[in-house]
Design a protein around this motif. Sequence first.
Motif, PDB file in Angstrom:
ATOM      1  N   TYR A 249       1.522   6.583 -12.562  1.00 14.88           N
ATOM      2  CA  TYR A 249       2.625   7.023 -11.718  1.00 14.88           C
ATOM      3  C   TYR A 249       2.597   8.529 -11.453  1.00 14.88           C
ATOM      4  O   TYR A 249       3.126   9.003 -10.446  1.00 14.88           O
ATOM      5  N   SER A 250       2.001   9.291 -12.357  1.00 13.68           N
ATOM      6  CA  SER A 250       1.963  10.750 -12.198  1.00 13.68           C
ATOM      7  C   SER A 250       0.923  11.203 -11.179  1.00 13.68           C
ATOM      8  O   SER A 250       0.871  12.377 -10.827  1.00 13.68           O
ATOM      9  N   ASN A 251       0.114  10.268 -10.712  1.00 11.60           N
ATOM     10  CA  ASN A 251      -0.985  10.589  -9.793  1.00 11.60           C
ATOM     11  C   ASN A 251      -0.607  10.200  -8.366  1.00 11.60           C
ATOM     12  O   ASN A 251      -0.389   9.019  -8.078  1.00 11.60           O
ATOM     13  N   PRO A 252      -0.510  11.167  -7.441  1.00 13.81           N
ATOM     14  CA  PRO A 252      -0.149  10.823  -6.059  1.00 13.81           C
ATOM     15  C   PRO A 252      -1.125   9.842  -5.417  1.00 13.81           C
ATOM     16  O   PRO A 252      -0.748   9.075  -4.525  1.00 13.81           O
ATOM     17  N   ASN A 253      -2.387   9.855  -5.876  1.00 16.44           N
ATOM     18  CA  ASN A 253      -3.374   8.932  -5.308  1.00 16.44           C
ATOM     19  C   ASN A 253      -3.032   7.474  -5.612  1.00 16.44           C
ATOM     20  O   ASN A 253      -3.399   6.575  -4.852  1.00 16.44           O
ATOM     21  N   TYR A 254      -2.345   7.241  -6.724  1.00 16.66           N
ATOM     22  CA  TYR A 254      -1.932   5.879  -7.054  1.00 16.66           C
ATOM     23  C   TYR A 254      -0.983   5.355  -5.978  1.00 16.66           C
ATOM     24  O   TYR A 254      -1.120   4.227  -5.487  1.00 16.66           O
ATOM     25  N   TRP A 255      -0.029   6.192  -5.588  1.00 17.41           N
ATOM     26  CA  TRP A 255       0.980   5.783  -4.611  1.00 17.41           C
ATOM     27  C   TRP A 255       0.393   5.656  -3.209  1.00 17.41           C
ATOM     28  O   TRP A 255       0.687   4.696  -2.492  1.00 17.41           O
ATOM     29  N   THR A 256      -0.422   6.634  -2.824  1.00 16.93           N
ATOM     30  CA  THR A 256      -1.024   6.552  -1.488  1.00 16.93           C
ATOM     31  C   THR A 256      -1.997   5.385  -1.410  1.00 16.93           C
ATOM     32  O   THR A 256      -2.169   4.780  -0.355  1.00 16.93           O
ATOM     33  N   GLY A 257      -2.616   5.043  -2.567  1.00 14.17           N
ATOM     34  CA  GLY A 257      -3.504   3.886  -2.598  1.00 14.17           C
ATOM     35  C   GLY A 257      -2.746   2.601  -2.299  1.00 14.17           C
ATOM     36  O   GLY A 257      -3.230   1.744  -1.537  1.00 14.17           O
ATOM     37  N   LEU A 258      -1.561   2.458  -2.870  1.00 14.13           N
ATOM     38  CA  LEU A 258      -0.740   1.285  -2.591  1.00 14.13           C
ATOM     39  C   LEU A 258      -0.381   1.216  -1.109  1.00 14.13           C
ATOM     40  O   LEU A 258      -0.456   0.154  -0.477  1.00 14.13           O
ATOM     41  N   LEU A 259      -0.003   2.364  -0.552  1.00 13.15           N
ATOM     42  CA  LEU A 259       0.417   2.395   0.854  1.00 13.15           C
ATOM     43  C   LEU A 259      -0.756   2.181   1.796  1.00 13.15           C
ATOM     44  O   LEU A 259      -0.649   1.465   2.799  1.00 13.15           O
ATOM     45  N   ASN A 260      -1.899   2.790   1.473  1.00  7.78           N
ATOM     46  CA  ASN A 260      -3.081   2.643   2.337  1.00  7.78           C
ATOM     47  C   ASN A 260      -3.589   1.206   2.357  1.00  7.78           C
ATOM     48  O   ASN A 260      -4.193   0.757   3.340  1.00  7.78           O
ATOM     49  N   ASN A 261      -3.354   0.497   1.256  1.00  8.88           N
ATOM     50  CA  ASN A 261      -3.758  -0.909   1.184  1.00  8.88           C
ATOM     51  C   ASN A 261      -2.644  -1.854   1.625  1.00  8.88           C
ATOM     52  O   ASN A 261      -2.700  -3.061   1.379  1.00  8.88           O
ATOM     53  N   LYS A 262      -1.630  -1.239   2.267  1.00 13.88           N
ATOM     54  CA  LYS A 262      -0.512  -2.009   2.843  1.00 13.88           C
ATOM     55  C   LYS A 262       0.227  -2.844   1.799  1.00 13.88           C
ATOM     56  O   LYS A 262       0.701  -3.947   2.083  1.00 13.88           O
ATOM     57  N   GLN A 263       0.314  -2.325   0.590  1.00 11.54           N
ATOM     58  CA  GLN A 263       1.065  -2.992  -0.475  1.00 11.54           C
ATOM     59  C   GLN A 263       2.484  -2.399  -0.546  1.00 11.54           C
ATOM     60  O   GLN A 263       2.893  -1.835  -1.560  1.00 11.54           O
ATOM     61  N   THR A 264       3.203  -2.526   0.566  1.00 17.98           N
ATOM     62  CA  THR A 264       4.521  -1.901   0.678  1.00 17.98           C
ATOM     63  C   THR A 264       5.494  -2.408  -0.375  1.00 17.98           C
ATOM     64  O   THR A 264       6.210  -1.620  -1.013  1.00 17.98           O
ATOM     65  N   GLU A 265       5.532  -3.726  -0.567  1.00 17.38           N
ATOM     66  CA  GLU A 265       6.457  -4.283  -1.553  1.00 17.38           C
ATOM     67  C   GLU A 265       6.071  -3.859  -2.972  1.00 17.38           C
ATOM     68  O   GLU A 265       6.935  -3.597  -3.812  1.00 17.38           O
TER      69      GLU A 265
END
Length: 298
Positions: A249-265
Amino acid sequence: MIDFIKIIIKELRPAILEANPLLDFYDTINLTTGEMKTTNRNGNKVTPSKNASYNGLEFKIYDTGTIAIAGSLHKYWNNGAHNYNDFNNEAVSFVLSDLKTKFDIEPEQCILKCLEIGINITPPIPTNEILDNCLLHKTKPFEYQKNSDEGKYKQVEHNEYIIKIYNKALHYKSKGFDIKTEIMRFEIKYTTLTRLKQKGIFTLQDLIDYGLHNFKDDVLNEWQNVLYYDNTTQIESLSKTIQKRVIEYSNPNYWTGLLNNKQTENYKHHRKQLNIITQKHSNKVQEMTAEIMRKKID
């Protein structure tokens, strides 16, 4: 709370400003050919203008007769020097009165084209720690920026506005100012007029009539829209599985990875989990900062 503005002045003759002894206008010309400059450094066409500056405000009189002013009203109040101190309603009134006295400019003449609303606070932890842990705003990642006038800061650009977070103390200390405390600035820059028009704000007078304190909810809501990793989280009190997740959770790449892979939920689920962990196992820095903002605006 007002900082940078860009305005068009209606019903003011250019000759009035041109004759003002406080303004020293100059033209941008090609010294070889004597021609007026018609393109900027990027090769884009620009309208020729006469330019002058006073206390941090840039005055432009275009060949078309249009008058534009851009700059920081906050810096104007400090004779163009800085914007790290408080700029309250009384100070705003002084600046508007000064513009009337010196340049015959009335607030109702000033059509807003760009506006920055922000607040300077003393944060609960060092400003740089807060900046480092602001990961995303809504679903867009923060990026560090560096500007000779504004220093180093983080921002996220949306279609209609930009969110900026500064270490104001560090920036002005580097310029030789004697600043004893931490100063963090949180700012909304309205780059289009859509949101302002929804509030009935078209001119500088409309802005004053609306009331600067009424931007309180906007500022606090946008701060809450920051995906913030609280580095005071007591990781050792968590299970090994949750510890691993919190490190992710402390890594912004984790969050952008979810969004880039369209894992919005999935993104929404884990953001909710982060909030739960933060509430139970940290000092709640984002919440503390919001409370400081709230009291400062009041």
